[in-house]
Design a protein around this motif. Structure first.
Motif, PDB file in Angstrom:
ATOM      1  N   TRP A  52      10.939  -4.424  -1.756  1.00 36.88           N
ATOM      2  CA  TRP A  52      10.314  -3.381  -0.913  1.00 36.88           C
ATOM      3  C   TRP A  52       9.462  -4.034   0.180  1.00 36.88           C
ATOM      4  O   TRP A  52       8.243  -3.854   0.240  1.00 36.88           O
ATOM      5  CB  TRP A  52       9.477  -2.404  -1.761  1.00 36.88           C
ATOM      6  CG  TRP A  52       9.864  -0.977  -1.515  1.00 36.88           C
ATOM      7  CD1 TRP A  52       9.164  -0.064  -0.768  1.00 36.88           C
ATOM      8  CD2 TRP A  52      11.032  -0.308  -1.986  1.00 36.88           C
ATOM      9  NE1 TRP A  52       9.839   1.131  -0.751  1.00 36.88           N
ATOM     10  CE2 TRP A  52      10.980   1.007  -1.477  1.00 36.88           C
ATOM     11  CE3 TRP A  52      12.136  -0.682  -2.768  1.00 36.88           C
ATOM     12  CZ2 TRP A  52      11.981   1.947  -1.742  1.00 36.88           C
ATOM     13  CZ3 TRP A  52      13.121   0.240  -3.028  1.00 36.88           C
ATOM     14  CH2 TRP A  52      13.033   1.531  -2.520  1.00 36.88           C
ATOM     15  N   SER A 108      -3.012  -5.030  -4.983  1.00 39.57           N
ATOM     16  CA  SER A 108      -1.939  -4.145  -4.520  1.00 39.57           C
ATOM     17  C   SER A 108      -2.385  -3.417  -3.267  1.00 39.57           C
ATOM     18  O   SER A 108      -3.596  -3.311  -2.982  1.00 39.57           O
ATOM     19  CB  SER A 108      -1.604  -3.106  -5.592  1.00 39.57           C
ATOM     20  OG  SER A 108      -2.696  -2.210  -5.734  1.00 39.57           O
ATOM     21  N   GLY A 109      -1.406  -2.890  -2.548  1.00 41.88           N
ATOM     22  CA  GLY A 109      -1.710  -2.118  -1.341  1.00 41.88           C
ATOM     23  C   GLY A 109      -2.634  -0.954  -1.654  1.00 41.88           C
ATOM     24  O   GLY A 109      -3.584  -0.678  -0.912  1.00 41.88           O
ATOM     25  N   ALA A 110      -2.354  -0.274  -2.760  1.00 40.89           N
ATOM     26  CA  ALA A 110      -3.172   0.890  -3.115  1.00 40.89           C
ATOM     27  C   ALA A 110      -4.628   0.467  -3.335  1.00 40.89           C
ATOM     28  O   ALA A 110      -5.558   1.130  -2.872  1.00 40.89           O
ATOM     29  CB  ALA A 110      -2.607   1.558  -4.357  1.00 40.89           C
ATOM     30  N   ASN A 113      -6.298  -0.268   0.018  1.00 41.73           N
ATOM     31  CA  ASN A 113      -6.487   0.951   0.819  1.00 41.73           C
ATOM     32  C   ASN A 113      -7.651   1.769   0.265  1.00 41.73           C
ATOM     33  O   ASN A 113      -8.440   2.334   1.023  1.00 41.73           O
ATOM     34  CB  ASN A 113      -5.206   1.790   0.846  1.00 41.73           C
ATOM     35  CG  ASN A 113      -4.237   1.314   1.920  1.00 41.73           C
ATOM     36  OD1 ASN A 113      -4.617   0.552   2.811  1.00 41.73           O
ATOM     37  ND2 ASN A 113      -3.000   1.752   1.844  1.00 41.73           N
ATOM     38  N   PHE A 141       2.313   7.136   4.289  1.00 43.44           N
ATOM     39  CA  PHE A 141       2.299   6.660   2.896  1.00 43.44           C
ATOM     40  C   PHE A 141       1.238   5.577   2.778  1.00 43.44           C
ATOM     41  O   PHE A 141       1.307   4.555   3.444  1.00 43.44           O
ATOM     42  CB  PHE A 141       3.672   6.092   2.508  1.00 43.44           C
ATOM     43  CG  PHE A 141       3.751   5.694   1.055  1.00 43.44           C
ATOM     44  CD1 PHE A 141       4.319   6.539   0.107  1.00 43.44           C
ATOM     45  CD2 PHE A 141       3.241   4.479   0.620  1.00 43.44           C
ATOM     46  CE1 PHE A 141       4.375   6.182  -1.239  1.00 43.44           C
ATOM     47  CE2 PHE A 141       3.294   4.116  -0.725  1.00 43.44           C
ATOM     48  CZ  PHE A 141       3.870   4.972  -1.653  1.00 43.44           C
ATOM     49  N   HIS A 142       0.267   5.824   1.891  1.00 48.59           N
ATOM     50  CA  HIS A 142      -0.801   4.837   1.731  1.00 48.59           C
ATOM     51  C   HIS A 142      -0.937   4.327   0.302  1.00 48.59           C
ATOM     52  O   HIS A 142      -1.766   3.438   0.060  1.00 48.59           O
ATOM     53  CB  HIS A 142      -2.127   5.419   2.222  1.00 48.59           C
ATOM     54  CG  HIS A 142      -2.133   5.751   3.684  1.00 48.59           C
ATOM     55  ND1 HIS A 142      -2.037   4.787   4.667  1.00 48.59           N
ATOM     56  CD2 HIS A 142      -2.171   6.947   4.334  1.00 48.59           C
ATOM     57  CE1 HIS A 142      -2.043   5.368   5.865  1.00 48.59           C
ATOM     58  NE2 HIS A 142      -2.111   6.678   5.684  1.00 48.59           N
ATOM     59  N   GLY A 143      -0.176   4.870  -0.646  1.00 51.72           N
ATOM     60  CA  GLY A 143      -0.261   4.373  -2.019  1.00 51.72           C
ATOM     61  C   GLY A 143      -0.290   5.504  -3.028  1.00 51.72           C
ATOM     62  O   GLY A 143      -0.293   6.683  -2.652  1.00 51.72           O
ATOM     63  N   GLU A 193      -0.722   4.004   9.828  1.00 50.82           N
ATOM     64  CA  GLU A 193       0.200   2.868   9.754  1.00 50.82           C
ATOM     65  C   GLU A 193       0.714   2.617  11.184  1.00 50.82           C
ATOM     66  O   GLU A 193       1.093   3.576  11.850  1.00 50.82           O
ATOM     67  CB  GLU A 193       1.414   3.214   8.891  1.00 50.82           C
ATOM     68  CG  GLU A 193       1.131   3.563   7.458  1.00 50.82           C
ATOM     69  CD  GLU A 193       2.273   4.380   6.857  1.00 50.82           C
ATOM     70  OE1 GLU A 193       3.235   3.788   6.360  1.00 50.82           O
ATOM     71  OE2 GLU A 193       2.204   5.625   6.911  1.00 50.82           O
ATOM     72  N   GLU A 198       7.476   3.912   4.753  1.00 49.31           N
ATOM     73  CA  GLU A 198       8.080   4.752   3.723  1.00 49.31           C
ATOM     74  C   GLU A 198       8.544   6.087   4.310  1.00 49.31           C
ATOM     75  O   GLU A 198       9.480   6.696   3.821  1.00 49.31           O
ATOM     76  CB  GLU A 198       7.082   5.011   2.578  1.00 49.31           C
ATOM     77  CG  GLU A 198       6.656   3.769   1.832  1.00 49.31           C
ATOM     78  CD  GLU A 198       7.847   2.965   1.358  1.00 49.31           C
ATOM     79  OE1 GLU A 198       7.994   1.832   1.864  1.00 49.31           O
ATOM     80  OE2 GLU A 198       8.632   3.455   0.522  1.00 49.31           O
ATOM     81  N   ASP A 226      -3.450   0.629   8.229  1.00 47.11           N
ATOM     82  CA  ASP A 226      -2.792   0.261   6.974  1.00 47.11           C
ATOM     83  C   ASP A 226      -1.602  -0.620   7.346  1.00 47.11           C
ATOM     84  O   ASP A 226      -0.560  -0.129   7.777  1.00 47.11           O
ATOM     85  CB  ASP A 226      -2.350   1.520   6.238  1.00 47.11           C
ATOM     86  CG  ASP A 226      -1.582   1.202   4.950  1.00 47.11           C
ATOM     87  OD1 ASP A 226      -1.186   0.038   4.758  1.00 47.11           O
ATOM     88  OD2 ASP A 226      -1.369   2.130   4.151  1.00 47.11           O
ATOM     89  N   VAL A 228      -0.159  -2.712   5.188  1.00 53.20           N
ATOM     90  CA  VAL A 228       0.417  -3.201   3.938  1.00 53.20           C
ATOM     91  C   VAL A 228       1.909  -3.525   4.136  1.00 53.20           C
ATOM     92  O   VAL A 228       2.400  -4.537   3.623  1.00 53.20           O
ATOM     93  CB  VAL A 228       0.203  -2.153   2.808  1.00 53.20           C
ATOM     94  CG1 VAL A 228       1.043  -2.480   1.584  1.00 53.20           C
ATOM     95  CG2 VAL A 228      -1.280  -2.089   2.436  1.00 53.20           C
ATOM     96  N   GLN A 229       2.594  -2.700   4.908  1.00 52.59           N
ATOM     97  CA  GLN A 229       4.021  -2.961   5.150  1.00 52.59           C
ATOM     98  C   GLN A 229       4.262  -3.718   6.457  1.00 52.59           C
ATOM     99  O   GLN A 229       5.185  -4.517   6.565  1.00 52.59           O
ATOM    100  CB  GLN A 229       4.800  -1.638   5.148  1.00 52.59           C
ATOM    101  CG  GLN A 229       6.284  -1.814   5.152  1.00 52.59           C
ATOM    102  CD  GLN A 229       7.076  -0.658   4.545  1.00 52.59           C
ATOM    103  OE1 GLN A 229       8.217  -0.452   4.911  1.00 52.59           O
ATOM    104  NE2 GLN A 229       6.532   0.073   3.628  1.00 52.59           N
ATOM    105  N   LYS A 255       1.987  -6.436   0.118  1.00 51.43           N
ATOM    106  CA  LYS A 255       3.412  -6.746   0.203  1.00 51.43           C
ATOM    107  C   LYS A 255       3.715  -8.191   0.615  1.00 51.43           C
ATOM    108  O   LYS A 255       3.601  -9.101  -0.193  1.00 51.43           O
ATOM    109  CB  LYS A 255       4.083  -5.739   1.146  1.00 51.43           C
ATOM    110  CG  LYS A 255       4.183  -4.333   0.520  1.00 51.43           C
ATOM    111  CD  LYS A 255       5.041  -3.419   1.351  1.00 51.43           C
ATOM    112  CE  LYS A 255       5.117  -2.011   0.776  1.00 51.43           C
ATOM    113  NZ  LYS A 255       6.028  -1.896  -0.368  1.00 51.43           N
TER     114      LYS A 255
HETATM  115  C1  LIG Z   1       1.929   1.368   4.354  1.00 52.15           C
HETATM  116  C2  LIG Z   1       1.755   1.238   2.875  1.00 52.15           C
HETATM  117  N1  LIG Z   1       0.526   1.315   2.349  1.00 52.15           N
HETATM  118  C3  LIG Z   1       0.310   1.172   1.025  1.00 52.15           C
HETATM  119  C4  LIG Z   1       1.348   0.976   0.153  1.00 52.15           C
HETATM  120  C5  LIG Z   1       1.084   0.840  -1.322  1.00 52.15           C
HETATM  121  O1  LIG Z   1       1.192  -0.470  -1.714  1.00 52.15           O
HETATM  122  P1  LIG Z   1       1.310  -0.846  -3.268  1.00 52.15           P
HETATM  123  O2  LIG Z   1       2.609  -0.273  -3.739  1.00 52.15           O
HETATM  124  O3  LIG Z   1       1.260  -2.328  -3.310  1.00 52.15           O
HETATM  125  O4  LIG Z   1       0.148  -0.197  -3.943  1.00 52.15           O
HETATM  126  C6  LIG Z   1       2.659   0.891   0.655  1.00 52.15           C
HETATM  127  C7  LIG Z   1       3.806   0.690  -0.260  1.00 52.15           C
HETATM  128  O5  LIG Z   1       4.942   0.937   0.049  1.00 52.15           O
HETATM  129  C8  LIG Z   1       2.866   1.026   2.044  1.00 52.15           C
HETATM  130  O6  LIG Z   1       4.094   0.955   2.574  1.00 52.15           O
END
Ligand SMILES: Cc1ncc(COP(=O)(O)O)c(C=O)c1O
Length: 399
Positions: A52, A108-110, A113, A141-143, A193, A198, A226, A228-229, A255
């Motif tokens: 992912w 983790s991203g979550a 965030n 999408f933030h988690g 983002e 997502e 954000d 993360v991606q 990620k």
């Molecule tokens: C933009 C964004 N933020 C946060 C997340 C969440 O990350 P994680 O799954 O590592 O918690 C994702 C996961 O796809 C994401 O794409």
């Protein structure tokens, strides 16, 4: 083949003990190298999902495997209450190569965030008369924590796990007027983002990003990106914001930062860093193996110009997809760097993904009528061509 997955009985009993949260193919993956994955039967898959958008340097990149192996023998885990040398090196590298001043590491991203939102709320409490609301985008999408499911603009989640965490206002992505209208004296931050990954790979316009920055400056509120991606080289720059020349006040990463090793972070400008002791923490945040991974991946990306390579490969992929679109009815090729998507003529996403899987290709359908490509940033032109050839055959099979 792995000892664990050596008999069909072992595989089926393992499957029974895993909680159901998603339907997975029955094949069991045991090995990865670069752009390829192998299952327990020895079948090879060209991987355009890469955990992912996680394995930024591909599966088991030797530079990372070496660094983790070495670090494992030195210090596997220190303590969240103590510094370690790997943490200092990773923090220094990320801060020096971004527009931000301080960093906090998580897993983790979550998690990061959530940390970014806490920091913005505390900033609101201290500097904005108690403002706490955060404006986020529809389709974002933030988690998956309760807080982030409330922050995200994912339609399927609107009624899930009620009640929602209050304090989030949703507006249409890329609509600056909608954001302007949503700002009030309760607003402490805007969280976006740079590319809705997502949500189907929708890229923020330059006008939107510049407008968000201007608005935040005018109102004295914070811009949280954000990444993360989009961070860690994915969009053809080390960080997505660099495509816009717009600096966030807070940025989150995950990620691709560890290229397969779980590590995440949020960074902030100095004036935003209002946490006091006890406000933020976590048992594993900043642990040495994760820090080695983040340092090694980012250093390698910088040394080898990996973001630029991702930009060039992404342009090659989009050019080839546009050609394929003419032959197969695909449309709306979009994305930046190696975060790319295309629309299908009908809701055939699941069927194309399944057919491609049978032909040895892993791709993702973020929406019923779209396909997303998030290969290793080290993918070669030959691998991109191989993917396009399997994709073409899958598209013809399901049409
Ligand atoms: C933009 C964004 N933020 C946060 C997340 C969440 O990350 P994680 O799954 O590592 O918690 C994702 C996961 O796809 C994401 O794409």
């Amino acid at each position: 083949m792995s000892e664990l997955a050596s008999t069909p009985e072992m595989l089926s009993s393992a499957t029974e003990s895993i909680m159901y949260v998603v339907t997975r193919p029955e094949q069991v993956m045991v090995r990865g190298k670069g752009s390829y994955l192998w299952d327990a039967e020895g079948n090879r898959y060209l991987d355009f999902i890469q955990g992912w958008a996680v394995n930024s340097l591909g599966h088991c990149p030797p530079v990372l495997v070496r660094a983790i192996n070495k670090q494992m023998k030195e210090l596997l885990n220190g303590s969240p209450a103590l510094l370690n040398d790997q943490m200092i090196a990773a923090a220094d590298l990320l801060v020096k190569n971004s527009c931000l001043d301080k960093i906090w590491f998580g897993n983790s991203g979550a998690e990061v965030n959530e940390g970014a939102i806490k920091l913005a709320r505390k900033y609101g409490a201290e500097h904005l008369n108690g403002a706490y609301e955060i404006i986020t985008a529809n389709n974002s999408f933030h988690g998956r924590t309760l807080g982030l499911m409330s922050a995200s603009g994912k339609e399927a989640w609107h009624k899930l796990f009620e009640p929602k965490v209050p304090g989030f206002v949703h507006v249409n992505f890329n609509s600056l007027n909608a954001v302007v209208d949503a700002v009030s004296d309760r607003t402490c931050a805007i969280m976006m983002e740079p590319i809705q990954g997502e949500g189907g790979v929708y890229v923020a316009s330059q006008e939107f990003m510049s407008g968000l920055r201007r608005l935040c400056d005018e109102k004295g509120i914070l811009l949280i990106l954000d990444e993360v991606q989009t961070g860690a080289g994915r969009t053809g720059q080390l960080f997505g914001y660099q495509n816009y020349n717009v600096e966030p006040d807070i940025m989150t990463l995950g990620k691709g930062l560890g290229s397969g090793f779980p590590v995440a972070a949020f960074l902030a400008k100095d004036h935003v860093c209002v946490f006091e002791a006890g406000d933020q923490g976590g048992t594993f945040g900043g642990q040495p193996l994760a820090m080695t991974a983040a340092y090694t991946v980012i250093k390698h990306m910088l040394d080898k110009n990996i973001p630029d390579r991702a930009r060039r490969r992404g342009n090659f992929l989009k050019k080839k997809l546009r050609k394929l679109a003419k032959e197969t009815g695909l449309s709306n090729v979009r994305g930046t760097g190696l975060l790319v998507a295309v629309d299908l003529p009908h809701d055939q996403g699941a069927a194309v993904v399944a057919n491609a899987f049978d032909k040895g290709l892993l791709i993702n359908a973020p929406k019923p009528n779209a396909l997303r490509f998030m290969p290793a940033l080290t993918v070669s032109n030959a691998e991109l061509d191989e993917m396009l050839s399997i994709l073409k055959s899958a598209l013809l099979s399901v049409s």
